[in-house]
Design an enzyme around this catalytic site. Structure first.
Site: not given
Length: 468
Positions: A78, A153, A177
């Site tokens: 990420k 996210s 997330s």
């Protein structure tokens, strides 16, 4: 390369038998990424570096110099996790030129074990959202329906793994997330107990709540990655028979899309058929302390944690300057509220949240597990399938119109505040072909039990393949 034979464990076995080289696999991945560019799962990917690292891994294997359990295996990260040589944008314009000189510890452990750093995945801006609808870098799209969100996210991580663009990606989970994108994209997602995986070198939200965690295509791969990051021996599968799973109707099941609820209940019945027991539990003690603690902690810590990250990495920006450049309106509103004295959380409110409400929540959870003699709580990861990426600020669940962010994190955020380990299990598909995740939250620090049970059940929940 077939879509089914794609887990880290399967690829490692093929490499060990000489049936596949790291260079061949990375080349295949790059070709697949080019053919699925519309997924927009990656913010950055140095193709030359990935191929160079793959060739080096092959050369080392040829001379018997394996670096570890992940030798030659590509893993993505990420874009809020520092990987030396890559920009860490955190999904926000102000950090577009931040190029860290050191790997975050979680990345360092994986790379030391031989993994290839395979690019950075897109995300909701600064991780403050559950759709990854990012104005600055574009939204990652759901590989099962590109008109829909991949979750957030860590949406790029979920999209990349779900689309078979990479076997695994490391995301972060503050309120769901990792598990939400895993659920929406038909993968496994694991949130470790807070503190089990290191958080240094990661653009933060909350020092109390943040943790990195993996999105994978098997429970076996989750166990492998956890063993590398924690330097522990991989767990072995536990027994399904006799496992007691609590069904907490209050908060978790009382407002859920009917098809999602049916899929999750059917998934639980598969476990019952193998000897698991479902136990109705009273979860009414959880919502009140959760509501009192959750936002006060994350909002108060958000300003301090990001300011410290900027300072620690010699980034010549203040929190206010980062906030001023935020591109996504929903995130900009959150950050500006932290700067406004009228809406900011006071030190006293934060102290009450952490010394009164948070202990009350953790105590209520402990009581539920103990009083009911349950091993885990079971619930839908999300109360609805992946919504369309139409920039709408609301969703509809069972006829009720709800704000999208709290609606999506509703079932995962509460356990996150209590630092519980949780997993998203690929439970099945809706009639429209959208993945649904079954959530299992285990007691605090019972990660080994979570991983062992995940191993035990993984053959009952085959990973769905996205449309060709």
């Amino acid at each position: 390369m077939t879509l089914k034979a794609f887990t880290l464990t399967e690829i490692a076995a093929a490499m060990a038998r000489g049936r596949l080289s790291a260079e061949e696999f990375v080349t295949d991945l790059l070709m697949r990424k080019a053919s699925l560019a519309s997924i927009n799962a990656f913010v950055s990917l140095d193709e030359e570096r990935a191929l160079r690292d793959a060739r080096q891994a092959d050369a080392e294997r040829a001379t018997g110099q394996l670096r570890g359990a992940l030798h030659g295996l590509p893993i993505a990260f990420k874009d809020n996790i520092n990987v030396a040589g890559y920009v860490t944008t955190g999904g926000t314009p102000a950090l577009r030129n931040f190029r860290p000189v050191k790997d975050a510890p979680v990345a360092a452990w994986l790379l030391k074990a031989g993994a290839i750093a395979y690019g950075k995945n897109g995300m909701h801006e600064l991780a403050y959202g559950a759709t990854s609808a990012n104005v600055a870098y574009g939204a990652p799209r759901n590989p099962f329906d590109q008109a829909r969100t991949s979750g957030g996210s860590s949406g790029g991580s979920g999209a990349a793994v779900g689309a078979r663009l990479v076997p695994a990606s490391i995301g972060t989970d503050t309120g769901g997330s990792v598990r939400i994108p895993a659920a929406f994209c038909g993968a496994w997602g694991y949130r470790p107990t807070t503190g089990r995986w290191p958080t240094a070198g990661i653009v933060p939200i909350s020092t109390t709540r943040d943790t990195p965690g993996p999105i994978t295509l098997s429970a076996t791969d989750m166990v492998l990655l956890d063993s590398v990051v924690t330097s522990s021996s991989p767990v072995v599968a536990s027994a399904i028979k006799g496992t007691r799973l609590g069904i907490p109707h209050k908060h978790f099941w009382d407002l859920v899309d009917s098809e999602v609820a049916a899929i999750c209940m059917e998934a639980l019945q598969r476990l019952v058929a193998e000897g698991a027991e479902l136990v109705e539990v009273d979860s009414r003690a959880l919502p009140e302390p959760y509501a009192a603690a959750a936002m006060s902690i994350s909002i108060y810590e958000g300003t301090l944690a990001l300011s410290a990250f900027l300072s620690d990495h010699d980034i010549p920006l203040t929190f206010a300057e980062v906030a001023d450049q935020v591109a996504s309106p929903d995130v900009r509103e959150i950050l500006l509220a932290q700067l406004n004295p009228a809406t900011a959380i006071s030190p006293l409110a934060y102290e009450i949240a952490t010394t009164e409400h948070l202990p009350a929540l953790t105590s209520a959870y402990a009581d539920i597990f103990k009083a009911n003699r349950i091993d885990a709580l079971a619930f839908p990861v999300c109360r609805l399938p992946a919504p369309e990426l139409d920039q709408s600020s609301t969703v509809v669940i069972a006829g009720k119109v709800l704000p999208i962010f709290p609606a999506l994190i509703h079932n995962t955020d509460i356990g996150s505040v209590a630092s519980l380990p949780g997993v998203s299990v690929p439970g099945g598909l809706t009639r429209a072909g959208l993945p649904v995740g079954l959530g299992l939250d285990f007691p605090f620090e019972q990660d080994q039990a979570l991983l062992a049970f995940s191993l035990a059940i993984e053959t009952l929940f085959p990973i769905p393949s996205p449309p060709a």
